[in-house]
Design a protein around this motif. Sequence first.
Motif, PDB file in Angstrom:
ATOM      1  N   TYR A  72       0.850  -1.205   0.000  1.00  0.00           N
ATOM      2  CA  TYR A  72       0.000   0.000   0.000  1.00  0.00           C
ATOM      3  C   TYR A  72       0.875   1.241   0.000  1.00  0.00           C
ATOM      4  N   ARG A 110     -10.622  -4.703  -9.408  1.00  0.00           N
ATOM      5  CA  ARG A 110     -11.472  -5.091  -8.279  1.00  0.00           C
ATOM      6  C   ARG A 110     -12.403  -6.209  -8.734  1.00  0.00           C
ATOM      7  N   THR A 116     -12.401  -8.901  -3.501  1.00  0.00           N
ATOM      8  CA  THR A 116     -11.078  -9.372  -3.899  1.00  0.00           C
ATOM      9  C   THR A 116     -10.427  -8.329  -4.802  1.00  0.00           C
ATOM     10  N   LEU A 117      -9.103  -8.273  -4.740  1.00  0.00           N
ATOM     11  CA  LEU A 117      -8.339  -7.454  -5.687  1.00  0.00           C
ATOM     12  C   LEU A 117      -7.430  -8.372  -6.487  1.00  0.00           C
ATOM     13  N   ASN A 119      -3.840  -7.842  -8.632  1.00  0.00           N
ATOM     14  CA  ASN A 119      -2.843  -6.836  -9.012  1.00  0.00           C
ATOM     15  C   ASN A 119      -1.652  -7.466  -9.704  1.00  0.00           C
ATOM     16  N   THR A 247       0.018 -12.865  -2.404  1.00  0.00           N
ATOM     17  CA  THR A 247      -1.178 -13.124  -3.216  1.00  0.00           C
ATOM     18  C   THR A 247      -1.060 -14.494  -3.914  1.00  0.00           C
ATOM     19  N   SER A 264      -5.913 -11.179  -4.027  1.00  0.00           N
ATOM     20  CA  SER A 264      -5.859 -10.933  -2.581  1.00  0.00           C
ATOM     21  C   SER A 264      -7.283 -10.706  -2.090  1.00  0.00           C
ATOM     22  N   GLY A 265      -7.470 -10.778  -0.799  1.00  0.00           N
ATOM     23  CA  GLY A 265      -8.801 -10.541  -0.228  1.00  0.00           C
ATOM     24  C   GLY A 265      -9.522 -11.839   0.048  1.00  0.00           C
ATOM     25  N   ASP A 296     -10.239  -9.819   7.173  1.00  0.00           N
ATOM     26  CA  ASP A 296     -11.071  -8.616   7.097  1.00  0.00           C
ATOM     27  C   ASP A 296     -12.073  -8.544   8.247  1.00  0.00           C
ATOM     28  N   TYR A 315      -4.617  -5.655   3.945  1.00  0.00           N
ATOM     29  CA  TYR A 315      -4.557  -4.737   2.803  1.00  0.00           C
ATOM     30  C   TYR A 315      -5.947  -4.669   2.169  1.00  0.00           C
ATOM     31  N   THR A 316      -6.336  -5.738   1.458  1.00  0.00           N
ATOM     32  CA  THR A 316      -7.569  -5.706   0.668  1.00  0.00           C
ATOM     33  C   THR A 316      -8.806  -5.457   1.537  1.00  0.00           C
ATOM     34  N   TYR A 320     -12.060  -2.631   0.980  1.00  0.00           N
ATOM     35  CA  TYR A 320     -13.502  -2.893   0.934  1.00  0.00           C
ATOM     36  C   TYR A 320     -14.231  -2.386   2.170  1.00  0.00           C
TER      37      TYR A 320
END
Length: 353
Positions: A72, A110, A116-117, A119, A247, A264-265, A296, A315-316, A320
């Motif tokens: 980030y 996204r 979820t992301l 990248n 990830t 990720s996420g 999360d 992070y993710t 959200y």
Amino acid sequence: MHRLLYPLLKPALFQLEPEQAHAAASAALRAAALAPFGPAILRSEFCLADPRLAVDCLGLQFPNPVGLAAGYDKNATLVRAWPLLGFGHAELGAVTPRPQPGNPKPRVYRHPAQETLQNAMGFNNDGLDAVRARLQRTYPAGIPIGINLGKNKDTPEADAVSDYTKLIQGLDGLCDYFVINISSPNTPGLRGLLNEAFIAEVFGACLPLTQAPVLLKVSPDAEPDTIVGLCRAAVDAGAAGIIATNTTVDYALCPGAKDFGGLSGRVLTERSFAVFQAIAAELYGKTTLISVGGIDSADEAWRRIVHGASLVQVYTGMIYKGPGLVRDINAGLLERLEAEGIATIQEATGAAL
Ligand SMILES: Cc1cc2nc3c(=O)[nH]c(=O)nc-3n(C[C@H](O)[C@H](O)[C@H](O)COP(=O)(O)O)c2cc1C
């Protein structure tokens, strides 16, 4: 107030390209941290100070177990803001020796239905000299600061060790821990370095250069036994801890996923936990374990902690749920301590093992 604010801001941020949203949110945070009453307001909104949350590990004092995951704040431009958002530590980077632009855009997507992301950034960053200059102004920051170290894309794999040693030499004294990152899926050949011989070589070369703890960050994309073997090799070579996981490139986990970059996420939660559990089964009590990947909620953070994580990172989930996630996780952890009759987070660590 943050519970009201982020739901209002999120639709506007999500109208933007993910990288533009990141830039806008970062600019707002930087401005808030510098405004006359900004720090006090941010602190009262986002920080939760409670001695029961404190964690003592890696020879460092963490005010709470929830940290910012790498990626980030790649360029150390928000170092003063992270403690104001209630984080117990922040991992900056990945930083590479020379600046590099990363992969062509667009390179972040996204998947909102799965929170979820995806990248494929490719270690875009301003490079060692710029990050060092910023840290000379902002470090120490009031919470432990880690730096995630990456190799330049155009450094041949045969010279990879020297990228990590250059970074440690250049940044030593300007952070509290280092992370050898050979687990990003977005630098060609990088994951090829996730082998026991390279791990022994890179830790052998890096450890004499610093008093700070040096950790290894691993990928979730191999058989658990293989990953555990790499972690064991790192610990045998003197690593102070393991960060699991980066990830995943298992695109089957996410309907509609592109076929590049890392996920990720939410879709990573169970994979990351399974890998963490395998590592903890072998290494809990022998080294410091940090869990990251799809965390999360307080429940998920608690699950990682009782299974052996001294610290967790997010992070993710923050993208959200908003930056109030850090406070919410810490508040939920305190509730869990009370419900389970456990005095401190430190005592809860590994309680399920
Ligand atoms: C846009 C983006 C950039 C990232 N960059 C890095 C990086 O430079 N170094 C690294 O070790 N991990 C990086 N990560 C991985 C995160 O640190 C973390 O391991 C991963 O996203 C799983 O956690 P999460 O599910 O909470 O996001 C990045 C993740 C994202 C989404």
